[in-house]
Design a protein around this motif. Structure first.
Motif, PDB file in Angstrom:
ATOM      1  N   PRO A  10       0.834  -1.217   0.000  1.00 15.93           N
ATOM      2  CA  PRO A  10       0.000   0.000   0.000  1.00 15.93           C
ATOM      3  C   PRO A  10       0.857   1.251   0.000  1.00 15.93           C
ATOM      4  O   PRO A  10       2.030   1.238   0.373  1.00 15.93           O
ATOM      5  N   ALA A  11       0.225   2.373  -0.399  1.00 16.37           N
ATOM      6  CA  ALA A  11       0.970   3.635  -0.448  1.00 16.37           C
ATOM      7  C   ALA A  11       1.357   4.102   0.930  1.00 16.37           C
ATOM      8  O   ALA A  11       2.438   4.682   1.138  1.00 16.37           O
ATOM      9  N   VAL A  12       0.485   3.896   1.906  1.00 13.89           N
ATOM     10  CA  VAL A  12       0.782   4.320   3.270  1.00 13.89           C
ATOM     11  C   VAL A  12       0.645   3.096   4.158  1.00 13.89           C
ATOM     12  O   VAL A  12      -0.337   2.350   4.076  1.00 13.89           O
ATOM     13  N   LEU A  13       1.622   2.924   5.028  1.00 12.68           N
ATOM     14  CA  LEU A  13       1.654   1.771   5.920  1.00 12.68           C
ATOM     15  C   LEU A  13       1.848   2.229   7.361  1.00 12.68           C
ATOM     16  O   LEU A  13       2.523   3.239   7.624  1.00 12.68           O
ATOM     17  N   PRO A  14       1.253   1.479   8.302  1.00 13.61           N
ATOM     18  CA  PRO A  14       1.516   1.819   9.702  1.00 13.61           C
ATOM     19  C   PRO A  14       2.953   1.430  10.093  1.00 13.61           C
ATOM     20  O   PRO A  14       3.513   0.468   9.567  1.00 13.61           O
ATOM     21  N   LEU A  15       3.499   2.187  10.993  1.00 18.64           N
ATOM     22  CA  LEU A  15       4.873   1.924  11.443  1.00 18.64           C
ATOM     23  C   LEU A  15       4.910   1.757  12.958  1.00 18.64           C
ATOM     24  O   LEU A  15       4.321   2.563  13.692  1.00 18.64           O
ATOM     25  N   PHE A  16       5.580   0.695  13.378  1.00 14.65           N
ATOM     26  CA  PHE A  16       5.754   0.470  14.818  1.00 14.65           C
ATOM     27  C   PHE A  16       7.248   0.626  15.133  1.00 14.65           C
ATOM     28  O   PHE A  16       8.084  -0.155  14.637  1.00 14.65           O
ATOM     29  N   VAL A  51       2.705  -4.286   8.632  1.00 12.64           N
ATOM     30  CA  VAL A  51       3.227  -3.186   9.434  1.00 12.64           C
ATOM     31  C   VAL A  51       4.721  -3.050   9.144  1.00 12.64           C
ATOM     32  O   VAL A  51       5.421  -4.031   8.865  1.00 12.64           O
ATOM     33  N   VAL A  52       5.173  -1.820   9.201  1.00 14.90           N
ATOM     34  CA  VAL A  52       6.610  -1.557   9.019  1.00 14.90           C
ATOM     35  C   VAL A  52       7.257  -1.452  10.403  1.00 14.90           C
ATOM     36  O   VAL A  52       6.780  -0.695  11.257  1.00 14.90           O
ATOM     37  N   LEU A  53       8.320  -2.247  10.597  1.00 15.91           N
ATOM     38  CA  LEU A  53       9.118  -2.165  11.841  1.00 15.91           C
ATOM     39  C   LEU A  53      10.435  -1.471  11.520  1.00 15.91           C
ATOM     40  O   LEU A  53      11.169  -1.887  10.607  1.00 15.91           O
ATOM     41  N   ALA A  54      10.700  -0.380  12.209  1.00 13.19           N
ATOM     42  CA  ALA A  54      11.940   0.363  12.002  1.00 13.19           C
ATOM     43  C   ALA A  54      12.532   0.731  13.349  1.00 13.19           C
ATOM     44  O   ALA A  54      11.808   1.009  14.314  1.00 13.19           O
ATOM     45  N   ARG A  55      13.853   0.742  13.400  1.00  9.65           N
ATOM     46  CA  ARG A  55      14.550   1.048  14.659  1.00  9.65           C
ATOM     47  C   ARG A  55      14.727   2.557  14.785  1.00  9.65           C
ATOM     48  O   ARG A  55      15.039   3.257  13.813  1.00  9.65           O
ATOM     49  N   THR A  56      14.479   3.058  16.011  1.00  9.26           N
ATOM     50  CA  THR A  56      14.665   4.487  16.274  1.00  9.26           C
ATOM     51  C   THR A  56      16.121   4.745  16.628  1.00  9.26           C
ATOM     52  O   THR A  56      16.831   3.895  17.185  1.00  9.26           O
ATOM     53  N   ARG A  57      16.562   5.952  16.313  1.00  5.23           N
ATOM     54  CA  ARG A  57      17.959   6.302  16.559  1.00  5.23           C
ATOM     55  C   ARG A  57      18.198   6.738  18.001  1.00  5.23           C
ATOM     56  O   ARG A  57      19.346   6.823  18.437  1.00  5.23           O
ATOM     57  N   GLU A  58      17.183   7.089  18.745  1.00  3.86           N
ATOM     58  CA  GLU A  58      17.355   7.557  20.118  1.00  3.86           C
ATOM     59  C   GLU A  58      16.074   7.225  20.883  1.00  3.86           C
ATOM     60  O   GLU A  58      15.104   6.708  20.321  1.00  3.86           O
ATOM     61  N   GLU A  59      16.120   7.485  22.199  1.00  3.59           N
ATOM     62  CA  GLU A  59      14.961   7.207  23.042  1.00  3.59           C
ATOM     63  C   GLU A  59      13.752   8.052  22.596  1.00  3.59           C
ATOM     64  O   GLU A  59      13.898   9.241  22.289  1.00  3.59           O
ATOM     65  N   ALA A  60      12.582   7.410  22.549  1.00  9.21           N
ATOM     66  CA  ALA A  60      11.361   8.133  22.136  1.00  9.21           C
ATOM     67  C   ALA A  60      10.916   9.101  23.235  1.00  9.21           C
ATOM     68  O   ALA A  60      10.945   8.760  24.417  1.00  9.21           O
ATOM     69  N   VAL A  61      10.504  10.298  22.808  1.00 11.74           N
ATOM     70  CA  VAL A  61       9.997  11.311  23.738  1.00 11.74           C
ATOM     71  C   VAL A  61       8.486  11.419  23.513  1.00 11.74           C
ATOM     72  O   VAL A  61       8.044  11.586  22.362  1.00 11.74           O
ATOM     73  N   VAL A 103       7.117  10.613   6.696  1.00  9.49           N
ATOM     74  CA  VAL A 103       6.049  10.299   7.640  1.00  9.49           C
ATOM     75  C   VAL A 103       4.768  10.947   7.132  1.00  9.49           C
ATOM     76  O   VAL A 103       4.701  12.176   6.972  1.00  9.49           O
ATOM     77  N   ALA A 104       3.756  10.123   6.871  1.00  8.98           N
ATOM     78  CA  ALA A 104       2.491  10.658   6.340  1.00  8.98           C
ATOM     79  C   ALA A 104       1.618  11.223   7.450  1.00  8.98           C
ATOM     80  O   ALA A 104       0.959  12.253   7.275  1.00  8.98           O
ATOM     81  N   ASP A 105       1.596  10.593   8.559  1.00 14.74           N
ATOM     82  CA  ASP A 105       0.729  11.047   9.656  1.00 14.74           C
ATOM     83  C   ASP A 105       1.302  10.489  10.947  1.00 14.74           C
ATOM     84  O   ASP A 105       1.981   9.454  10.973  1.00 14.74           O
ATOM     85  N   THR A 106       1.020  11.164  12.070  1.00 20.10           N
ATOM     86  CA  THR A 106       1.491  10.717  13.377  1.00 20.10           C
ATOM     87  C   THR A 106       0.350  10.443  14.336  1.00 20.10           C
ATOM     88  O   THR A 106       0.587   9.890  15.416  1.00 20.10           O
ATOM     89  N   ILE A 110       1.561   6.355  13.922  1.00 27.65           N
ATOM     90  CA  ILE A 110       2.487   6.777  12.861  1.00 27.65           C
ATOM     91  C   ILE A 110       2.202   5.993  11.590  1.00 27.65           C
ATOM     92  O   ILE A 110       2.074   4.767  11.616  1.00 27.65           O
ATOM     93  N   GLN A 111       2.060   6.742  10.490  1.00 24.11           N
ATOM     94  CA  GLN A 111       1.932   6.134   9.176  1.00 24.11           C
ATOM     95  C   GLN A 111       3.005   6.734   8.277  1.00 24.11           C
ATOM     96  O   GLN A 111       3.275   7.933   8.328  1.00 24.11           O
TER      97      GLN A 111
END
Length: 772
Positions: A10-16, A51-61, A103-106, A110-111
């Motif tokens: 799909p054009a837009v996918l959810p991200l975890f 769903v898209v799984l991606a690693r964050t570069r720092e701690e989430a705020v 990022v399409a939407d938060t 997050i999408q």
């Protein structure tokens, strides 16, 4: 052939977003979530269950969009179920790499817009080799105990796609998260395969080292456990049999030896401390042997054990006379020591130094002294010693450390008051290992050796009861500080009469017995002994005389074994038959009086000797030529002699023009033998005057003496040795400085009666006595 992975998304996918895990394609893994996280996760999923799984570069705020890595993994949700204790478990399967565009939407979740990362690979020799190498490394890792499910191993064997194999093996190698993310972001499958291969190689090497270390530890621990079990079993068996523990018996014996050793209190404390330490050490440990050897030395040292001295002076004198002929000064000094020891029980042992030529009995005299005193005898040769540790020992920290020779020999003899002979003290060496002569300073100082500390024992031991005797051929090489600690007793050479008596009393009986002639001993005629002394040996001692007598005895033994008639008497003719032509000739008696040739006397470390000083003149430039291996001092004496003769030429009837346009050459024969010393000054003056005045020098007149630039005759040393050498050579008259008149007391009467002595104060008297 090239292939590409194609999939529509799909054009837009959810991200975890992930923090503690990196998802790879083809990876099936669980994700544990809390209740609120699981509810949010279910809300964000669409009907595609993607769903898209991606690693964050720092701690989430909270409230902010996290910084995402560029490459993530598109995953398919296989199963979601809640756990009874709360929270839930999501099982996901990695599908393909995706690149996050934006990022399409938060809100509410997050999408993102993303595109599939197309991987192109081509089968080649390199890729096939890498695949095979990875399979081999995995099997090696499995052999070292690295767990891997059987189905996974079968899957790996079947995979020939480098991209998929690289991702699968990356899961197996425990890499840091950052390194896993870098592998995920490596798009080229072949490059990713190379990186995985390098990481797996490092992992296998680590496992190999770990396995070797574990094997060694297991071996050592197993050996120790085995020894412990065997030792406990042995104790149990010994208890059943009523036997004692060998180690317990050993420790009890060692403890008893230490108690009965008579150690000083300070040493006893150290020994007890070491004994307690030894009891705690495992007998198989190398440290056990070191500590045990040290305690053996401490317990075995004669701290309070000594032999009783013989206080019967008459008996001691008889022993000394029985073993050695003459040597009056030495015997008198030993009897003085005994007399003082009789009157005063506690006294320090003397430090004697016997100085003399070889073969006069210095070493054998030590045994006689020990026998006369009733003490044990120790002999230690110092010749060529270069290591200080030979005297003071090694520190116990060194492997194979031992005490010095001083402590070792006293330990072996078991007495703290032996007669200790240090042979050849003038031949000690010196190099990078220290100076043994300096180490002897404490040993040979009566004021210091009561607290001598060996490096190995590291406790003081009393050497003041030891009677030290040193021997030397020359005193000059001995350091002044060491020389100052010793009482020097000089042993001169023997006269022909003394040698004859020594041969009859000691040498001939000894050689007859050693050569098997005791049953039929031959009798040596006195003339035969004198012939050996005069024609076959020319020495201060009797060593070569003993060898010649031994040679005669061996030839007699040979004749007996061959069945020839027994020679009951050894005559001069038999000596010449057995020993061959004579070796030495009477130089003086065989020569005529000559101009410019004068007989001199010299002293060497082997005794006295005669030498001839020859002078000649030739055309030249008033140079002085000196030959004959002369030392610097002897060359200076020659220059002094020439200067004095030139200054007083009118007194000798020499024309002053005799020195013009001429070279003077002075030579001392036997040029291969180095010569030095100032006592040839008188001889050189006489030779120059004889040459320039034309007056022949009397060959039967020998002279010795140092000269001054004003013509005075100065005293010299070694007069007795020089006089004995003159007598052996057939000299009739000896010229010496007046200051040496008192030394005539040391010369035997029979020698003095055969020679004429002329004592002079200046050069004129010496020249008048020597020239015709």
């Amino acid at each position: 052939m090239s292939e590409s992975v194609s999939i529509s998304v799909p054009a837009v996918l959810p991200l975890f977003p992930l923090r503690e895990i990196v998802a790879f394609p083809y990876m099936i893994f669980p994700l544990f979530l809390k209740d609120d996280e699981l509810t949010a996760f279910e809300d964000m999923l669409g009907h595609e269950q993607m769903v898209v799984l991606a690693r964050t570069r720092e701690e989430a705020v909270p409230g902010q969009t996290p910084q995402l890595c560029e490459i993530g993994t598109l995953c398919k949700v296989n199963q979601i179920y809640r756990l009874p204790e709360g929270g839930g478990k999501v099982v996901l399967e990695g599908v393909v790499r995706v690149r996050i565009l934006d990022v399409a939407d938060t809100l509410p979740h997050i999408q993102v817009r993303c595109e599939v990362v197309h991987e192109f690979f081509e089968k080649s020799v390199v890729s096939e080799a890498l695949v095979q190498s990875l399979n081999a490394l995995l099997k090696i890792a499995l052999s070292y105990g690295r767990p891997l499910p059987d189905d996974v191993m079968k899957m790996i064997d079947l995979i020939d796609n480098p991209a998929r194999l690289a991702d699968l093996v990356a899961l197996y190698v425990n890499l840091p998260l950052d390194e896993q993310q870098r592998l995920l972001e490596t798009v080229d499958p072949l490059e990713r395969l190379k990186k995985v291969y390098m990481h797996l190689t490092a992992e296998v090497q680590r496992l190999q080292v770990k396995g070797e270390v574990q094997a060694e530890v297991t071996r050592r621990v197993g050996k120790s456990q085995k020894e412990y079990l065997l030792r406990e079993q042995m104790k149990q068996i010994q208890e059943e049999l009523g036997e004692e523990d060998p180690r317990g018996t050993e420790m009890t014996e060692l403890r008893s030896r230490i108690q009965n050793a008579g150690m000083p209190d300070e040493v006893r404390k150290i020994a007890d401390k070491e004994l307690k330490r030894l009891d705690r050490i495992n007998p198989s440990s190398p440290e056990y042997t070191v500590a045990r050897t040290y305690l053996d030395y401490l317990a075995g040292m004669p701290w309070g054990r000594s032999t009783a001295d013989n206080h019967d002076i008459n008996q001691a004198e008889a022993v000394l006379d029985e073993d050695h002929y003459d040597l009056k000064k030495v015997k008198e000094r030993i009897l003085e020591y005994l007399a003082v020891r009789t009157l005063r029980e506690r006294m320090k042992g003397p430090i004697l130094c016997f100085v003399g030529p070889p073969g006069v009995g210095k070493t054998s005299l030590g045994k006689s002294i020990a026998r006369a005193l009733g003490r044990k005898f120790i002999r230690m040769s110092l010749g060529g010693m270069r290591d200080e540790a030979e005297i003071r020992g090694h520190r116990r920290t060194y492997i194979g450390a031992l005490p010095g020779r001083i402590i070792q020999e006293i330990f072996r003899c078991g007495s703290n008051n032996p007669v200790f002979m240090l042979d050849e003290v003038d031949k000690i060496g010196l190099d990078f290992r220290g100076d043994p002569a300096s180490a002897l300073l404490e040993v040979l100082d009566p004021e210091q050796n009561s607290t001598f500390t060996d490096h190995y024992l590291d406790v003081p031991f009393d050497l003041s009861n030891v009677m030290f005797i040193t021997t030397a051929n020359l005193l000059d090489p001995v350091p002044a500080a060491l020389k100052d600690r010793m009482e020097v007793i000089r042993l001169s050479g023997y006269t022909d009469e003394e040698k004859e008596k020594i041969a009859v009393r000691y040498l001939i009986p000894k050689e007859v017995e050693e050569n098997g002639l005791s049953a039929t001993p031959p009798a040596f005629a006195s003339a035969a002994i004198y012939k050996i002394i005069g024609d076959y040996t020319r020495e201060a001692g009797v060593r070569n005389l003993q060898r010649s007598i031994a040679s005669v005895c061996r030839k007699v033994a040979k004749e007996i074994t061959q069945g020839k008639p027994l020679r009951e008497t050894i005559t001069p003719e038999v000596v010449e038959e057995f020993l061959g032509p004579r070796t030495f000739f009477n130089e003086v008696a065989a020569e005529q009086d000559r101009v410019g040739v004068v007989t001199g006397l010299a002293w060497t470390e082997t005794g006295g000797d005669i030498l001839f000083v020859e002078a000649t003149r030739m055309k030249g430039k008033r140079d002085l030529i000196l030959t004959g291996s002369l030392g610097d001092v002897m060359k200076e004496s020659a220059r002094t002699a020439l200067s004095y003769v030139r200054a007083t030429c009118a007194d000798w009837g020499i024309d002053e023009g005799a020195f013009e346009d001429s070279d003077l050459h002075i030579h001392v024969p036997a040029g291969a033998i180095p010569k030095d010393g100032p006592s040839a000054g008188l001889t050189m003056v006489t030779a120059i005057v004889s040459l320039l005045s034309g007056r022949p020098a009397r060959r039967d007149v020998a002279m010795t003496g140092e000269i001054s630039l004003t013509g005075r005759a100065l005293a010299i040393g070694g007069l007795k040795e020089k006089v004995l050498a003159a007598r052996r050579a057939g000299v009739k008259t000896v010229v010496a400085p007046s200051r040496n008149r008192e030394n005539l007391e040391d010369i035997p009467d029979d020698v003095k009666n055969e020679l004429t002595f002329i004592f002079v104060d200046d050069v004129h008297e010496a020249v008048a006595a020597a020239l015709q």
